[in-house]
Design a protein around this motif. Sequence first.
Motif, mmCIF file in Angstrom:
data_model
loop_
_atom_site.group_PDB
_atom_site.id
_atom_site.type_symbol
_atom_site.label_atom_id
_atom_site.label_comp_id
_atom_site.label_asym_id
_atom_site.label_seq_id
_atom_site.Cartn_x
_atom_site.Cartn_y
_atom_site.Cartn_z
ATOM 1 N N VAL A 1 99.213 2.504 13.578
ATOM 2 C CA VAL A 1 98.303 1.741 14.445
ATOM 3 C C VAL A 1 98.522 2.156 15.897
ATOM 4 C CG1 VAL A 1 97.724 -0.578 15.288
ATOM 5 C CG2 VAL A 1 98.185 -0.211 12.846
ATOM 6 N N MET A 2 99.794 2.196 16.293
ATOM 7 C CA MET A 2 100.114 2.555 17.674
ATOM 8 C C MET A 2 99.718 3.995 17.976
ATOM 9 S SD MET A 2 102.511 4.370 19.626
ATOM 10 C CE MET A 2 103.847 4.588 18.478
ATOM 11 N N THR A 3 100.042 4.934 17.079
ATOM 12 C CA THR A 3 99.714 6.333 17.359
ATOM 13 C C THR A 3 98.204 6.566 17.345
ATOM 14 O OG1 THR A 3 100.102 6.971 15.051
ATOM 15 C CG2 THR A 3 101.934 7.289 16.601
ATOM 16 N N THR A 4 97.482 5.814 16.534
ATOM 17 C CA THR A 4 96.021 5.917 16.532
ATOM 18 C C THR A 4 95.438 5.445 17.858
ATOM 19 O OG1 THR A 4 95.815 5.716 14.142
ATOM 20 C CG2 THR A 4 93.914 5.034 15.434
ATOM 21 N N LEU A 5 95.901 4.291 18.350
ATOM 22 C CA LEU A 5 95.398 3.785 19.630
ATOM 23 C C LEU A 5 95.789 4.731 20.765
ATOM 24 C CD1 LEU A 5 94.036 1.745 21.486
ATOM 25 C CD2 LEU A 5 96.181 0.440 21.496
ATOM 26 N N LEU A 6 97.033 5.173 20.766
ATOM 27 C CA LEU A 6 97.502 6.072 21.818
ATOM 28 C C LEU A 6 96.695 7.369 21.829
ATOM 29 C CD1 LEU A 6 99.590 6.642 24.051
ATOM 30 C CD2 LEU A 6 101.100 7.547 22.262
ATOM 31 N N THR A 7 96.450 7.928 20.654
ATOM 32 C CA THR A 7 95.700 9.183 20.558
ATOM 33 C C THR A 7 94.251 8.984 20.983
ATOM 34 O OG1 THR A 7 97.159 9.976 18.803
ATOM 35 C CG2 THR A 7 95.004 11.043 18.987
ATOM 36 N N ALA A 8 93.596 7.946 20.491
ATOM 37 C CA ALA A 8 92.194 7.694 20.851
ATOM 38 C C ALA A 8 92.065 7.442 22.352
ATOM 39 C CB ALA A 8 91.646 6.516 20.050
ATOM 40 N N HIS A 9 92.975 6.667 22.902
ATOM 41 C CA HIS A 9 92.978 6.369 24.338
ATOM 42 C C HIS A 9 93.144 7.658 25.142
ATOM 43 C CE1 HIS A 9 94.064 4.167 28.060
ATOM 44 N NE2 HIS A 9 94.971 5.128 28.201
ATOM 45 N N SER A 10 94.129 8.456 24.757
ATOM 46 C CA SER A 10 94.396 9.705 25.484
ATOM 47 C C SER A 10 93.213 10.658 25.421
ATOM 48 C CB SER A 10 95.641 10.393 24.908
ATOM 49 O OG SER A 10 96.788 9.627 25.143
ATOM 50 N N ARG A 11 92.651 10.851 24.242
ATOM 51 C CA ARG A 11 91.522 11.791 24.098
ATOM 52 C C ARG A 11 90.309 11.311 24.912
ATOM 53 N NH1 ARG A 11 95.402 13.827 22.490
ATOM 54 N NH2 ARG A 11 95.807 14.747 20.468
ATOM 55 N N ALA A 12 90.093 10.010 24.948
ATOM 56 C CA ALA A 12 88.969 9.470 25.735
ATOM 57 C C ALA A 12 89.201 9.668 27.228
ATOM 58 C CB ALA A 12 88.751 7.997 25.402
ATOM 59 N N GLU A 13 90.411 9.426 27.680
ATOM 60 C CA GLU A 13 90.717 9.681 29.093
ATOM 61 C C GLU A 13 90.549 11.157 29.424
ATOM 62 O OE1 GLU A 13 93.829 6.586 31.071
ATOM 63 O OE2 GLU A 13 94.716 8.185 29.869
ATOM 64 N N GLU B 1 101.580 -1.771 25.155
ATOM 65 C CA GLU B 1 102.832 -2.454 25.477
ATOM 66 C C GLU B 1 103.160 -3.522 24.440
ATOM 67 O OE1 GLU B 1 102.123 -3.735 29.491
ATOM 68 O OE2 GLU B 1 102.648 -1.767 30.315
ATOM 69 N N ARG B 2 102.141 -4.240 23.978
ATOM 70 C CA ARG B 2 102.356 -5.254 22.935
ATOM 71 C C ARG B 2 102.857 -4.594 21.652
ATOM 72 N NH1 ARG B 2 100.451 -7.248 18.636
ATOM 73 N NH2 ARG B 2 98.631 -5.899 18.498
ATOM 74 N N LEU B 3 102.224 -3.481 21.282
ATOM 75 C CA LEU B 3 102.657 -2.764 20.080
ATOM 76 C C LEU B 3 104.073 -2.220 20.237
ATOM 77 C CD1 LEU B 3 99.323 -0.917 19.258
ATOM 78 C CD2 LEU B 3 100.470 -2.602 17.794
ATOM 79 N N PHE B 4 104.399 -1.705 21.408
ATOM 80 C CA PHE B 4 105.760 -1.216 21.652
ATOM 81 C C PHE B 4 106.775 -2.341 21.476
ATOM 82 C CE2 PHE B 4 104.188 2.276 24.766
ATOM 83 C CZ PHE B 4 103.919 3.131 23.704
ATOM 84 N N ASP B 5 106.479 -3.508 22.034
ATOM 85 C CA ASP B 5 107.396 -4.641 21.906
ATOM 86 C C ASP B 5 107.620 -4.995 20.439
ATOM 87 O OD1 ASP B 5 107.790 -4.822 24.641
ATOM 88 O OD2 ASP B 5 106.344 -6.454 24.915
ATOM 89 N N SER B 6 106.545 -5.000 19.655
ATOM 90 C CA SER B 6 106.685 -5.297 18.226
ATOM 91 C C SER B 6 107.507 -4.226 17.519
ATOM 92 C CB SER B 6 105.311 -5.412 17.560
ATOM 93 O OG SER B 6 104.620 -6.538 18.044
ATOM 94 N N LEU B 7 107.233 -2.965 17.842
ATOM 95 C CA LEU B 7 107.983 -1.875 17.207
ATOM 96 C C LEU B 7 109.470 -1.921 17.555
ATOM 97 C CD1 LEU B 7 105.364 0.947 17.706
ATOM 98 C CD2 LEU B 7 106.363 0.308 15.493
ATOM 99 N N LEU B 8 109.766 -2.263 18.792
ATOM 100 C CA LEU B 8 111.162 -2.316 19.225
ATOM 101 C C LEU B 8 111.901 -3.530 18.674
ATOM 102 C CD1 LEU B 8 110.643 -1.226 22.936
ATOM 103 C CD2 LEU B 8 111.954 0.045 21.209
ATOM 104 N N ASN B 9 111.205 -4.647 18.546
ATOM 105 C CA ASN B 9 111.871 -5.914 18.218
ATOM 106 C C ASN B 9 111.678 -6.399 16.793
ATOM 107 O OD1 ASN B 9 112.893 -6.252 20.893
ATOM 108 N ND2 ASN B 9 110.814 -6.778 21.532
ATOM 109 N N GLU B 10 110.803 -5.753 16.037
ATOM 110 C CA GLU B 10 110.540 -6.187 14.665
ATOM 111 C C GLU B 10 110.607 -4.985 13.724
ATOM 112 O OE1 GLU B 10 107.249 -9.228 14.503
ATOM 113 O OE2 GLU B 10 106.970 -8.524 16.568
ATOM 114 N N PRO B 11 111.816 -4.525 13.417
ATOM 115 C CA PRO B 11 111.977 -3.318 12.600
ATOM 116 C C PRO B 11 111.267 -3.370 11.252
ATOM 117 C CG PRO B 11 114.087 -3.992 13.533
ATOM 118 C CD PRO B 11 113.092 -5.071 13.861
ATOM 119 N N ASP B 12 111.113 -4.551 10.683
ATOM 120 C CA ASP B 12 110.454 -4.672 9.380
ATOM 121 C C ASP B 12 108.960 -4.347 9.446
ATOM 122 O OD1 ASP B 12 110.501 -7.123 10.953
ATOM 123 O OD2 ASP B 12 109.481 -8.097 9.255
#
Length: 184
Positions: A36-48, A17-28
Motif C-alpha cells: 500500500v505504501m509503495t504504491t502510494l509513494l510510486t504513484a505520487h512520485s510519478r505524478a510529481e 507519514e501515517r503509513l510510515f507510523d503504522s509500519l514502524l509501530n505495528e509490525p504485524d
Amino acid sequence: MGNDVVDLIMGDHRELERLFDSLLNEPDKRAALVPVMTTLLTAHSRAEESEVYPAAREAGGEDDVEHSQKEHLEADQLALALSRTDPASPDFTTALQQLVDAVRHHVEEEETTVLPGMRERIDEARRAELGEAFLAARQEHLGDQPADITKAELDQQAANAGVTGASSMGKDELKQTLKDAAES
C-alpha cells in the motif's frame, strides 16, 4: 482545499507519514501495508515527476526540481529494496527506517522550498490545472511499484534531474545513470 496541486501533494505527504507510523509501530501489519505504501509513494512520485516538476522548473525552480528528483530516485531504490525484504526478517526494520528517513527528509525540503516557491511563482488557476493533472497521473500509476517504470518515465526523470543525453541511452543504461545521479 480544492485541487490546488500544493495542497494535494501535502495531503499525500500526510498519508505517507501515517503509513510510515503504522509500519514502524505495528509490525504485524507490515506485510499488508508495504505494498500500500509503495504504491502510494510510486504513484505520487510519478505524478510529481510528469506533471508538477516540469511546471516548477519552468517557473524558475530548476535547482529545487533537480534536487527533488534525485531524492525521488533515492526513494525509488529504497522502496524497491524494502519491497523485496521479508517483513519478518531482521533486515526489514533497517530497510524501512532508511526509506522513512529519506522520504521524511524529502518531504521537509519540498514543503519548505519547492512548494512555497510554487505558491509564489505559479498563480492559483495554474496550480488548480496542475492539481487536476497530478490527480489524473497519480490515478494512472496507482498499483505501480518502484520497479514498474517505462523508458519515457525514465527520460522524464532524467530531464527533471538535469541529466543530459537520456534519449540516446537504452533503458538499462539510463536506469544506471539515474542511480548514479541519485547517489551523487
